[in-house]
Design a protein around this motif. Sequence first.
Motif, mmCIF file in Angstrom:
data_model
loop_
_atom_site.group_PDB
_atom_site.id
_atom_site.type_symbol
_atom_site.label_atom_id
_atom_site.label_comp_id
_atom_site.label_asym_id
_atom_site.label_seq_id
_atom_site.Cartn_x
_atom_site.Cartn_y
_atom_site.Cartn_z
ATOM 1 N N CYS A 76 -32.820 61.081 77.571
ATOM 2 C CA CYS A 76 -31.499 61.925 77.230
ATOM 3 C C CYS A 76 -30.502 61.178 77.806
ATOM 4 O O CYS A 76 -30.530 60.285 79.137
ATOM 5 C CB CYS A 76 -31.469 63.733 78.045
ATOM 6 N N ILE A 77 -29.517 60.556 77.235
ATOM 7 C CA ILE A 77 -28.265 59.906 77.543
ATOM 8 C C ILE A 77 -27.166 60.711 77.295
ATOM 9 O O ILE A 77 -27.408 61.644 76.646
ATOM 10 C CB ILE A 77 -28.240 58.226 76.652
ATOM 11 N N SER A 78 -26.012 59.822 77.886
ATOM 12 C CA SER A 78 -24.787 60.574 77.612
ATOM 13 C C SER A 78 -24.081 58.934 77.964
ATOM 14 O O SER A 78 -24.192 58.176 79.448
ATOM 15 C CB SER A 78 -24.547 61.669 78.506
ATOM 16 N N ASN A 79 -23.238 58.422 77.333
ATOM 17 C CA ASN A 79 -21.756 57.559 77.903
ATOM 18 C C ASN A 79 -20.319 58.192 78.462
ATOM 19 O O ASN A 79 -19.686 58.733 76.870
ATOM 20 C CB ASN A 79 -21.274 57.011 76.981
ATOM 21 N N PRO A 124 -31.878 52.225 77.258
ATOM 22 C CA PRO A 124 -32.515 51.698 78.011
ATOM 23 C C PRO A 124 -33.151 50.886 76.976
ATOM 24 O O PRO A 124 -33.439 51.377 75.811
ATOM 25 C CB PRO A 124 -33.638 52.175 79.388
ATOM 26 N N LEU A 125 -34.010 49.632 77.260
ATOM 27 C CA LEU A 125 -34.986 49.250 75.586
ATOM 28 C C LEU A 125 -35.914 49.658 75.896
ATOM 29 O O LEU A 125 -36.443 50.282 77.367
ATOM 30 C CB LEU A 125 -34.881 47.303 76.090
ATOM 31 N N GLY A 126 -37.189 49.177 76.108
ATOM 32 C CA GLY A 126 -38.332 49.138 75.284
ATOM 33 C C GLY A 126 -38.969 50.875 75.153
ATOM 34 O O GLY A 126 -39.176 51.701 75.964
ATOM 35 N N ILE A 127 -37.540 51.836 74.283
ATOM 36 C CA ILE A 127 -38.216 52.903 73.999
ATOM 37 C C ILE A 127 -38.566 53.110 72.639
ATOM 38 O O ILE A 127 -38.279 54.390 71.820
ATOM 39 C CB ILE A 127 -36.061 53.437 74.008
ATOM 40 N N GLU A 128 -39.252 51.986 71.992
ATOM 41 C CA GLU A 128 -39.888 52.165 70.225
ATOM 42 C C GLU A 128 -41.059 53.420 70.505
ATOM 43 O O GLU A 128 -41.448 53.738 71.170
ATOM 44 C CB GLU A 128 -40.400 51.167 70.129
ATOM 45 N N GLY A 129 -40.877 54.280 69.740
ATOM 46 C CA GLY A 129 -41.885 55.989 69.543
ATOM 47 C C GLY A 129 -40.960 56.968 70.202
ATOM 48 O O GLY A 129 -41.659 57.833 70.344
ATOM 49 N N LYS A 130 -39.936 56.878 71.451
ATOM 50 C CA LYS A 130 -39.273 58.148 71.966
ATOM 51 C C LYS A 130 -38.557 58.739 70.883
ATOM 52 O O LYS A 130 -37.859 58.200 70.290
ATOM 53 C CB LYS A 130 -38.698 57.070 73.287
ATOM 54 N N ASP A 131 -38.121 59.786 71.256
ATOM 55 C CA ASP A 131 -37.722 60.886 71.026
ATOM 56 C C ASP A 131 -36.289 60.823 71.914
ATOM 57 O O ASP A 131 -36.576 61.534 73.149
ATOM 58 C CB ASP A 131 -38.130 62.576 71.363
ATOM 59 N N CYS A 138 -11.676 53.570 81.847
ATOM 60 C CA CYS A 138 -12.922 53.109 81.358
ATOM 61 C C CYS A 138 -13.599 52.241 81.089
ATOM 62 O O CYS A 138 -13.281 51.743 80.489
ATOM 63 C CB CYS A 138 -13.219 54.033 80.565
ATOM 64 N N THR A 139 -13.749 51.417 82.325
ATOM 65 C CA THR A 139 -15.027 49.652 82.140
ATOM 66 C C THR A 139 -16.404 49.779 82.039
ATOM 67 O O THR A 139 -17.358 50.939 82.861
ATOM 68 C CB THR A 139 -13.682 49.212 83.134
ATOM 69 N N ALA A 140 -16.923 49.146 81.375
ATOM 70 C CA ALA A 140 -18.500 48.858 81.814
ATOM 71 C C ALA A 140 -18.528 47.893 83.081
ATOM 72 O O ALA A 140 -17.242 46.793 82.599
ATOM 73 C CB ALA A 140 -18.913 47.893 80.151
ATOM 74 N N GLY A 141 -19.457 48.249 84.198
ATOM 75 C CA GLY A 141 -20.033 46.350 84.260
ATOM 76 C C GLY A 141 -20.087 45.165 84.156
ATOM 77 O O GLY A 141 -20.001 44.334 84.687
ATOM 78 N N ALA A 142 -20.547 44.927 83.045
ATOM 79 C CA ALA A 142 -21.146 44.498 82.412
ATOM 80 C C ALA A 142 -21.674 44.426 81.504
ATOM 81 O O ALA A 142 -21.383 45.320 80.716
ATOM 82 C CB ALA A 142 -22.734 43.426 83.107
ATOM 83 N N ALA A 143 -21.472 43.251 80.422
ATOM 84 C CA ALA A 143 -21.839 43.572 78.330
ATOM 85 C C ALA A 143 -22.947 43.995 78.301
ATOM 86 O O ALA A 143 -24.042 43.633 79.181
ATOM 87 C CB ALA A 143 -21.533 42.538 77.718
ATOM 88 N N PRO A 144 -23.503 44.876 77.210
ATOM 89 C CA PRO A 144 -25.032 44.940 77.121
ATOM 90 C C PRO A 144 -26.009 43.895 77.118
ATOM 91 O O PRO A 144 -25.083 42.600 76.514
ATOM 92 C CB PRO A 144 -24.403 46.073 75.439
ATOM 93 N N HIS A 145 -27.109 44.078 76.849
ATOM 94 C CA HIS A 145 -28.100 43.467 76.436
ATOM 95 C C HIS A 145 -27.676 43.031 75.553
ATOM 96 O O HIS A 145 -26.773 43.189 74.358
ATOM 97 C CB HIS A 145 -29.415 44.074 77.013
#
Length: 155
Positions: free
Chosen positions: A151-154, A66-73, A33-40
């Motif tokens: 909805c996210i999952s890692n 994602p960025l830009g999620i202020e106020g989201k659930d 399991c590897t990431a393609g790039a470092a997080p923002h």
Amino acid sequence: MASLGDSNAVYSSVKDYYGKVLESSKDLKTSACTAGAAPHAIVRKIIKTIPSAVNDKFYGCGNPIPLGIEGKDVLDLGSGSGRDCYVAAALVGPQGSVTGVDMTDEQLQTARENIDAFGTTLGYTPKLKFVTGYIEELKAAGITDSSADICISNC
């Protein structure tokens, strides 16, 4: 097709591995399991503020937030120790909310017992909660339809 008995055996094996075998990310038995790039840079800065107990038990391999999620659930499937939830909680701010769902009691304990400390760091109490459940059965875990904007999952 797998029988229910097979599913229970798989659930039990996964719970045992993530709840009892692994003490920290150093105990992972794979490097697949590897990431393609470092997080923002914004995400990296938030990760540094998350309690070490949460970061130490992070077993994901990327950054699904994602960025830009202020106020989201936000709903995180398979949240584990909650690292991605903590990042999302900082990004959604005091008006948003984050719910993590996981089936592993030990991981959920780590996630839950660090919320207050993280709130102190943020300067407000985040709307952050962790529920026990299977991601295949969200209604049984108390997750209602249309309750999440994202909805996210890692892994």
